[in-house]
Design a protein around this motif. Sequence first.
Motif, PDB file in Angstrom:
ATOM      1  N   ILE A   1      -4.252   5.506   3.698  1.00  0.00           N
ATOM      2  CA  ILE A   1      -3.809   4.892   2.439  1.00  0.00           C
ATOM      3  C   ILE A   1      -4.248   3.434   2.315  1.00  0.00           C
ATOM      4  O   ILE A   1      -4.167   2.855   1.223  1.00  0.00           O
ATOM      5  CB  ILE A   1      -2.284   4.988   2.270  1.00  0.00           C
TER       6      ILE A   1
ATOM      7  N   GLU B   1       5.262   7.280   5.273  1.00  0.00           N
ATOM      8  CA  GLU B   1       4.305   6.214   5.591  1.00  0.00           C
ATOM      9  C   GLU B   1       4.889   5.231   6.597  1.00  0.00           C
ATOM     10  O   GLU B   1       4.173   4.407   7.157  1.00  0.00           O
ATOM     11  CB  GLU B   1       3.908   5.490   4.311  1.00  0.00           C
TER      12      GLU B   1
ATOM     13  N   TYR C   1      -1.571   4.922   7.256  1.00  0.00           N
ATOM     14  CA  TYR C   1      -1.621   6.348   6.975  1.00  0.00           C
ATOM     15  C   TYR C   1      -0.316   6.886   6.386  1.00  0.00           C
ATOM     16  O   TYR C   1       0.757   6.326   6.594  1.00  0.00           O
ATOM     17  CB  TYR C   1      -1.939   7.117   8.269  1.00  0.00           C
ATOM     18  N   ARG C   2      -0.460   8.009   5.688  1.00  0.00           N
ATOM     19  CA  ARG C   2       0.669   8.824   5.234  1.00  0.00           C
ATOM     20  C   ARG C   2       0.608  10.167   5.958  1.00  0.00           C
ATOM     21  O   ARG C   2      -0.458  10.804   5.995  1.00  0.00           O
ATOM     22  CB  ARG C   2       0.599   9.044   3.726  1.00  0.00           C
TER      23      ARG C   2
ATOM     24  N   HIS D   1       0.823  -1.202   0.000  1.00  0.00           N
ATOM     25  CA  HIS D   1       0.000   0.000   0.000  1.00  0.00           C
ATOM     26  C   HIS D   1       0.859   1.255   0.000  1.00  0.00           C
ATOM     27  O   HIS D   1       2.014   1.258   0.439  1.00  0.00           O
ATOM     28  CB  HIS D   1      -0.984   0.003   1.168  1.00  0.00           C
ATOM     29  N   GLY D   2       0.279   2.321  -0.514  1.00  0.00           N
ATOM     30  CA  GLY D   2       0.914   3.618  -0.478  1.00  0.00           C
ATOM     31  C   GLY D   2       2.046   3.785  -1.476  1.00  0.00           C
ATOM     32  O   GLY D   2       2.357   2.900  -2.279  1.00  0.00           O
TER      33      GLY D   2
END
Length: 223
Positions: free
Chosen positions: A175, A136, A128-129, A10-11
Amino acid sequence: MSWQVSVVPHGIEQQPVVVIDRFADADRFLDDVSFLSLRPMGEHYPGVRAAVAPAMLRDLLVQLEPIAESVFGIAKLEIVDAFYSLVTRPGSALTPIQRLPHFDEVSPSRLALLHFLSRDESSGTAFYRHRSTGFESIHAARLPEYRAALQADIARAGLPDASYIAGDTPLFEQIAMHQGHYNRAILYRSNTLHCAAIPQAMVLSEDPAVGRLTVNTFLDAAR
């Protein structure tokens, strides 16, 4: 019991999360926790906890090691800590640190294994970012910059209201979100920014058979 395993990056950083369904003999853990006394531990967790005996996890770790080697490059694992964790604190009573995404450890070899044991599947874990840095995950070299930026963010925008995080905020962008399906486990690096996703309507019972119960296990490369 055969595992259903998927790996979800992810992200921007493409940090992987391993999702394992049908993870364990869930009844065995629910029976074990019913004999324990859960109590507050530390300042950060919004509920009560009890230690999990390493023997409860040993067979699972043997199965987990090939996955950890393939995904994270860690061939052999050891348990750092393991807890039954039961969220009991209402959002309105959260401390400032509990209203923000967090990381558990800056070492990239430290992994978190989260096993969901609640029949209420409405909660989960979100990643999260940090908007102002774009981070991240937080490793040792990033830590001073992240702390300074977060302090500046809070000075400018103030602390979030007393509630569990729900999606994007002025300081953080969500994210990824992994739903807490019963007997699902997720494995991820402890230095990723994450937070429990607790819906407002969720019943935060003090009864492990009813409430938002998880097994939180912290792992590291065996030395």
